[in-house]
Motif scaffolding. Structure first.
Motif, PDB file in Angstrom:
ATOM      1  N   ARG A 109      17.019   3.711 -65.155  1.00  0.00           N
ATOM      2  CA  ARG A 109      16.022   3.604 -64.073  1.00  0.00           C
ATOM      3  C   ARG A 109      15.105   2.245 -64.150  1.00  0.00           C
ATOM      4  O   ARG A 109      15.457   1.176 -65.227  1.00  0.00           O
ATOM      5  CB  ARG A 109      14.705   4.418 -64.634  1.00  0.00           C
ATOM      6  N   PRO A 110      14.818   1.631 -63.180  1.00  0.00           N
ATOM      7  CA  PRO A 110      14.070   0.289 -63.262  1.00  0.00           C
ATOM      8  C   PRO A 110      12.999   0.308 -64.045  1.00  0.00           C
ATOM      9  O   PRO A 110      12.326   1.267 -64.487  1.00  0.00           O
ATOM     10  CB  PRO A 110      13.485   0.195 -61.453  1.00  0.00           C
ATOM     11  N   ASP A 111      12.730  -1.063 -64.373  1.00  0.00           N
ATOM     12  CA  ASP A 111      11.756  -1.382 -65.595  1.00  0.00           C
ATOM     13  C   ASP A 111      10.368  -1.319 -64.711  1.00  0.00           C
ATOM     14  O   ASP A 111       9.376  -0.949 -65.190  1.00  0.00           O
ATOM     15  CB  ASP A 111      12.086  -2.641 -66.218  1.00  0.00           C
ATOM     16  N   LEU A 112      10.348  -1.926 -63.503  1.00  0.00           N
ATOM     17  CA  LEU A 112       9.191  -1.816 -62.559  1.00  0.00           C
ATOM     18  C   LEU A 112       9.475  -1.583 -61.221  1.00  0.00           C
ATOM     19  O   LEU A 112      10.475  -2.317 -60.810  1.00  0.00           O
ATOM     20  CB  LEU A 112       8.854  -3.260 -62.796  1.00  0.00           C
ATOM     21  N   THR A 113       8.667  -0.792 -60.732  1.00  0.00           N
ATOM     22  CA  THR A 113       9.054  -0.596 -59.026  1.00  0.00           C
ATOM     23  C   THR A 113       7.886  -0.999 -58.388  1.00  0.00           C
ATOM     24  O   THR A 113       6.754  -0.554 -58.686  1.00  0.00           O
ATOM     25  CB  THR A 113       9.631   0.821 -58.798  1.00  0.00           C
ATOM     26  N   LEU A 114       7.904  -1.726 -57.267  1.00  0.00           N
ATOM     27  CA  LEU A 114       6.698  -2.060 -56.492  1.00  0.00           C
ATOM     28  C   LEU A 114       6.899  -1.603 -55.319  1.00  0.00           C
ATOM     29  O   LEU A 114       7.733  -1.997 -54.469  1.00  0.00           O
ATOM     30  CB  LEU A 114       6.766  -3.858 -56.364  1.00  0.00           C
ATOM     31  N   TYR A 115       5.946  -0.585 -54.975  1.00  0.00           N
ATOM     32  CA  TYR A 115       6.020   0.378 -53.761  1.00  0.00           C
ATOM     33  C   TYR A 115       4.961  -0.257 -52.893  1.00  0.00           C
ATOM     34  O   TYR A 115       3.636  -0.367 -53.175  1.00  0.00           O
ATOM     35  CB  TYR A 115       5.840   1.689 -53.940  1.00  0.00           C
TER      36      TYR A 115
END
Length: 211
Positions: A130-136
């Motif tokens: 999974r990504p470490d950080l997702t900016l939605y």
């Protein structure tokens, strides 16, 4: 902080390209220059060919929802195994324009495909990656459509209805709610305000503070 995988998500017209550039600039300000930039679908020679098929189809033949889903995961596994994982193993940071959250939002939320089918593919292709950080980047569909209608030519996804994008957005919001690795950004703000939001989020994240 060790190298990380950061993903930018959102419906069409949310401003992902601009946010992508801002994230790269902010990381550079922190002395992080070993960056690999990816996009989905795409990012490898095979994945880019699949991108064309997904976005434009083939004249005279309807792209079925399940075929679209399978092509997306075929493109994703090529990118993951040939680009993303090797980059992270080398110690590079990876900044992605879309990742797996898009398939859940678009194929389950938008297309109405069975979540069990998507999760089966997801687990086969990604496992626990999974990504470490997702900016939605969140934007109302009516505003996103106003933005994309200014483009000279729309692909088959961009030509979808307002109702489709409403379903996609609602599913995105259900997915990001309560996930500590996903941050929602109001993409209806001005570009300046969006960049300020990105800057604050990334500064805190890089400093190890709670987002």
């Amino acid at each position: 902080m060790k190298n990380q995988f950061i993903v930018i998500e959102g419906i069409e017209g949310a401003g992902k390209t601009t946010a992508h550039e801002a994230v790269i600039a902010i990381l550079h300000e922190h002395g992080i220059n070993n960056l690999i930039v990816t996009r989905e679908p795409g990012g490898t020679p095979l994945s880019e060919k699949l991108r064309i098929l997904i976005k434009h189809g083939v004249d005279g033949e309807t792209v079925t929802d399940k075929a679209e889903l399978l092509m997306l995961y075929a493109a994703r596994v090529q990118l993951l195994e040939n680009v993303i994982k090797p980059a992270l193993s080398r110690g590079d940071w990876v900044i992605g324009d879309r990742h797996d959250l898009s398939s859940l939002a678009y194929q389950v939320g938008g297309r109405g495909l069975d979540i069990k089918l998507v999760n089966t593919l997801r687990n086969m292709v990604l496992g626990d990656f999974r990504p470490d950080l997702t900016l939605y980047l969140d934007v109302k569909p009516e505003i996103s459509l106003q933005r994309i209608l200014t483009r000279s030519k729309l692909d088959r996804i961009e030509q979808e209805s307002l109702c489709f994008f409403e379903r996609v957005r609602n599913y995105y919001l259900s997915l990001v709610s309560g996930d500590s690795k996903i941050v929602i950004i109001d993409a209806q703000q001005s570009l300046y305000e969006v960049e300020l939001s990105l800057r604050k989020i990334l500064y805190n994240w890089l400093a190890g503070k709670h987002l």
